[in-house]
Design an enzyme around this catalytic site. Structure first.
Site, PDB file in Angstrom:
ATOM      1  N   HIS A 109       0.856  -1.189   0.000  1.00 33.53           N
ATOM      2  CA  HIS A 109       0.000   0.000   0.000  1.00 33.53           C
ATOM      3  C   HIS A 109       0.884   1.228   0.000  1.00 33.53           C
ATOM      4  CE1 HIS A 109      -3.085   2.860   1.195  1.00 33.53           C
ATOM      5  NE2 HIS A 109      -3.945   1.969   0.738  1.00 33.53           N
ATOM      6  N   ASP A 144      -7.998  -5.301   0.133  1.00 34.17           N
ATOM      7  CA  ASP A 144      -8.516  -6.101  -0.969  1.00 34.17           C
ATOM      8  C   ASP A 144      -8.146  -7.575  -0.868  1.00 34.17           C
ATOM      9  OD1 ASP A 144      -9.834  -4.111  -2.330  1.00 34.17           O
ATOM     10  OD2 ASP A 144      -7.974  -3.357  -3.176  1.00 34.17           O
TER      11      ASP A 144
HETATM   12  N1  ACO Z   1       4.193  -7.499  -4.883  1.00 36.98           N
HETATM   13  C1  ACO Z   1       5.537  -7.479  -5.088  1.00 36.98           C
HETATM   14  N2  ACO Z   1       6.305  -6.398  -4.942  1.00 36.98           N
HETATM   15  C2  ACO Z   1       5.690  -5.257  -4.579  1.00 36.98           C
HETATM   16  C3  ACO Z   1       4.302  -5.199  -4.351  1.00 36.98           C
HETATM   17  C4  ACO Z   1       3.549  -6.376  -4.507  1.00 36.98           C
HETATM   18  N3  ACO Z   1       2.244  -6.393  -4.298  1.00 36.98           N
HETATM   19  N4  ACO Z   1       3.968  -3.935  -3.996  1.00 36.98           N
HETATM   20  C5  ACO Z   1       5.099  -3.228  -4.016  1.00 36.98           C
HETATM   21  N5  ACO Z   1       6.137  -4.021  -4.360  1.00 36.98           N
HETATM   22  C6  ACO Z   1       7.547  -3.625  -4.440  1.00 36.98           C
HETATM   23  C7  ACO Z   1       7.829  -2.883  -5.741  1.00 36.98           C
HETATM   24  O1  ACO Z   1       8.237  -3.755  -6.768  1.00 36.98           O
HETATM   25  C8  ACO Z   1       8.911  -1.933  -5.314  1.00 36.98           C
HETATM   26  O2  ACO Z   1      10.098  -2.625  -5.296  1.00 36.98           O
HETATM   27  P1  ACO Z   1      11.493  -1.858  -5.658  1.00 36.98           P
HETATM   28  O3  ACO Z   1      11.696  -0.875  -4.558  1.00 36.98           O
HETATM   29  O4  ACO Z   1      12.506  -2.966  -5.661  1.00 36.98           O
HETATM   30  O5  ACO Z   1      11.302  -1.228  -6.997  1.00 36.98           O
HETATM   31  C9  ACO Z   1       8.556  -1.592  -3.874  1.00 36.98           C
HETATM   32  O6  ACO Z   1       7.792  -2.713  -3.385  1.00 36.98           O
HETATM   33  C10 ACO Z   1       7.731  -0.319  -3.724  1.00 36.98           C
HETATM   34  O7  ACO Z   1       6.623  -0.431  -4.599  1.00 36.98           O
HETATM   35  P2  ACO Z   1       5.924   0.812  -5.293  1.00 36.98           P
HETATM   36  O8  ACO Z   1       5.117   0.339  -6.456  1.00 36.98           O
HETATM   37  O9  ACO Z   1       6.936   1.873  -5.535  1.00 36.98           O
HETATM   38  O10 ACO Z   1       4.976   1.294  -4.121  1.00 36.98           O
HETATM   39  P3  ACO Z   1       3.725   2.200  -4.278  1.00 36.98           P
HETATM   40  O11 ACO Z   1       3.497   2.788  -2.956  1.00 36.98           O
HETATM   41  O12 ACO Z   1       3.876   3.105  -5.434  1.00 36.98           O
HETATM   42  O13 ACO Z   1       2.574   1.145  -4.661  1.00 36.98           O
HETATM   43  C11 ACO Z   1       0.720  -0.298  -4.621  1.00 36.98           C
HETATM   44  C12 ACO Z   1       1.541   0.760  -3.865  1.00 36.98           C
HETATM   45  C13 ACO Z   1       0.319   0.236  -6.021  1.00 36.98           C
HETATM   46  C14 ACO Z   1      -0.560  -0.587  -3.859  1.00 36.98           C
HETATM   47  C15 ACO Z   1       1.589  -1.579  -4.778  1.00 36.98           C
HETATM   48  O14 ACO Z   1       1.947  -2.061  -3.504  1.00 36.98           O
HETATM   49  C16 ACO Z   1       0.873  -2.654  -5.583  1.00 36.98           C
HETATM   50  O15 ACO Z   1       0.941  -2.651  -6.824  1.00 36.98           O
HETATM   51  N6  ACO Z   1       0.172  -3.631  -4.879  1.00 36.98           N
HETATM   52  C17 ACO Z   1      -0.585  -4.633  -5.568  1.00 36.98           C
HETATM   53  C18 ACO Z   1      -1.917  -4.066  -6.031  1.00 36.98           C
HETATM   54  C19 ACO Z   1      -2.898  -3.861  -4.877  1.00 36.98           C
HETATM   55  O16 ACO Z   1      -3.105  -4.732  -4.044  1.00 36.98           O
HETATM   56  N7  ACO Z   1      -3.558  -2.685  -4.891  1.00 36.98           N
HETATM   57  C20 ACO Z   1      -4.573  -2.338  -3.901  1.00 36.98           C
HETATM   58  C21 ACO Z   1      -4.150  -1.173  -3.057  1.00 36.98           C
HETATM   59  S1  ACO Z   1      -5.308  -0.908  -1.775  1.00 36.98           S
HETATM   60  C22 ACO Z   1      -6.533  -0.076  -2.474  1.00 36.98           C
HETATM   61  O17 ACO Z   1      -6.460   0.533  -3.503  1.00 36.98           O
HETATM   62  C23 ACO Z   1      -7.839  -0.146  -1.758  1.00 36.98           C
END
Ligand code: ACO
Length: 464
Positions: A322, A379
């Site tokens: 998140h 979720d």
């Molecule tokens: N699985 C694997 N790796 C992940 C995940 C994941 N679910 N989420 C983040 N990471 C990793 C990224 O690859 C990144 O790694 P890096 O630093 O080596 O590049 C690091 O963690 C940071 O990730 P970001 O994408 O920069 O974090 P951000 O805060 O922008 O993204 C998000 C948050 C979009 C929710 C992300 O965690 C994600 O894509 N999760 C999966 C989708 C999801 O469940 N969304 C629902 C959110 S809750 C809602 O909307 C109600």
């Protein structure tokens, strides 16, 4: 009441106390930037005058360090896993009250008195029907349309039907629009589902609670009595509460940005629905179930955890991570408990839940997820509950949008009523070409490349 008396100043609780000094190491120039303190949470540096004074912008793609507004509605502490609506912790609201109470709280700032609650319930229930002409819109969609596509279209179309609540300068019209949106979303969502099945649309039943009415609109047929299961109605109500608001997330920021140009509330909420649909946001609950179905069995979990950690692989563990929570998502905690309760009480044996729990257990012990502070989000469990309650996967995000509508509209209203509100207009760091002279087409270099649009017609415009 005049517009002027309605616009209030949402002031930070404490006055400016400290400042930051920004120094340009190249020129030696410095600027004092005041800090502002909210009621709780980190202080913010006020950069509103920075460009005017210094000629520099700040750079913050994705707004990871930027507060785009001040707000009194919701507070999140992502490190501690805290979520408060108007000061009330989300777990207390989810356990002790119903969705209508939370809607009133988000819209008005206080919990309603018994009389206010009863008036509010009645008011919402009296706006649940759709204009009959609007109902005809559905037959213009293909039966296989994703229900979120229908939501974007039909909610946007509300602005063509309810002109008497599109004058955003009139506080009464703003409130009527808010009530209409909250009231009509279950009807619009349920009709999208009924349309995909080819079943007749039912009229809402106003003596039912919000969640009961939604269940009936979704699952009843005119030829049979429909008995509402109180466990299912309560669980659905709790899911709506857990999705009601979440401060400046992508869809709420979209609604605020659309509304900042003084667009009407129905169009703004349609924009919010479009943003919510994305799998990185509200579409994640649908994506979680698809992912769990793809994983299939426990022995394949490690393979998918490996994919999630592979920088060469686009796969992400859906329902994990998140932008704000770097600890447990407090909504996920309530959702997890509700999930077990619902499955036990309904006697549903769902191997997907067992797979999800095993995936959660292994991921939470995995160094990659621990180091990156990736915890299950709301979720991760909501899809499993919704499936147990009988909702098809492609309706999950629709239910999210029904719950989130009150949050969108509370933020839209707050923005319009704030004296600080301005049209949203971010700046950019331009990295394109420097100025250059135009070249007439005959003087440009020839290329061998086929038109990049050729895929559209298979390279032969006459083929159709
Ligand atoms: N699985 C694997 N790796 C992940 C995940 C994941 N679910 N989420 C983040 N990471 C990793 C990224 O690859 C990144 O790694 P890096 O630093 O080596 O590049 C690091 O963690 C940071 O990730 P970001 O994408 O920069 O974090 P951000 O805060 O922008 O993204 C998000 C948050 C979009 C929710 C992300 O965690 C994600 O894509 N999760 C999966 C989708 C999801 O469940 N969304 C629902 C959110 S809750 C809602 O909307 C109600």
């Amino acid at each position: 009441m005049t517009e002027a008396t309605q616009r209030k100043r949402i002031e930070p609780v404490q006055a400016v106390r400290h400042s930051f000094t920004l120094t340009d190491n190249e020129t030696g120039e410095s600027w004092e930037l005041p800090t502002i303190h909210g009621s709780i949470g980190p202080k913010v540096i006020d950069i509103r005058k920075l460009y005017g004074q210094s000629g520099v912008f700040t750079y913050d793609p994705g707004f990871t360090s930027t507060a785009s507004c001040s707000s009194e509605i919701t507070y999140i502490d992502g490190d501690k896993g805290i979520l408060l609506h108007r000061g009330y912790p989300i777990d207390q609201l989810a356990e002790k009250t119903d969705f209508m109470d939370v809607c009133y709280l988000l819209l008005h700032g206080e919990l309603p008195s018994p009389e206010e609650k009863s008036d509010f319930d009645t008011n919402i229930s009296q706006h649940t029907m759709l204009h009959e002409q609007l109902v005809r819109f559905y037959s213009g969609f293909v039966r296989s349309a994703h229900p979120m596509a229908i939501m974007v279209g039909v909610v946007g179309a509300l602005s063509a039907f309810y002109h008497d609540s599109t004058n955003i300068k009139d506080p009464m019209q703003r409130m009527v629009a808010a009530h209409r949106l909250i009231a009509k979303m279950p009807t619009i969502g349920a009709y999208a589902f009924k349309y995909s099945l080819g079943q007749p649309f039912l009229y809402p039943e106003n003596q039912l609670s919000y969640s009961e009415n939604l269940l009936r609109l979704m699952f009843a047929v005119p030829t049979e009595d429909y008995e509402i299961n109180p466990i299912v109605a309560r669980a659905l109500d709790r899911i709506l509460i857990l999705h009601a608001d979440h401060e400046q997330n992508a869809s709420t920021s979209t609604v605020r940005l659309a509304g900042s140009s003084q667009a009407n509330p129905f169009a703004c909420v349609a924009a919010g629905i479009a943003s919510l649909w994305g799998p990185a946001h509200g579409g994640a609950n649908e994506a979680v179930l698809n992912m769990l179905d793809e994983i299939g069995t426990r022995d394949r979990i490690s393979k998918y955890l490996g994919k999630a950690q592979d920088p060469e692989d686009n796969f992400r563990l859906m329902g994990f991570g998140h932008r704000v929570y770097k600890n447990h998502d407090p909504r996920a905690k309530v959702m997890r408990v509700t999930c077990h309760e619902v499955l036990n009480e309904l006697g549903v044996q769902d191997p997907t839940l067992e797979l999800a729990m095993e995936l959660e257990r292994i991921a939470l012990e995995d160094d990659y997820f621990v180091e990156k502070k990736l915890y299950p989000n709301v979720d991760f469990y909501s899809g499993i509950i919704l499936r147990a309650l009988g909702f098809p996967t492609n309706m999950f995000t629709v239910l999210f949008s029904i719950g989130r509508t009150v949050g969108w509209i509370a933020h839209w209203k707050e923005m319009l009523e704030s004296s600080e509100s301005k049209i949203g207009r971010p700046r950019q760091l331009y990295v394109g070409n420097e100025p250059r002279d135009f070249t007439a087409v005959a003087q440009r270099e020839h290329t061998e490349k086929k038109s990049s649009w050729s895929w559209l017609w298979g390279g032969n415009r006459n083929s159709d």
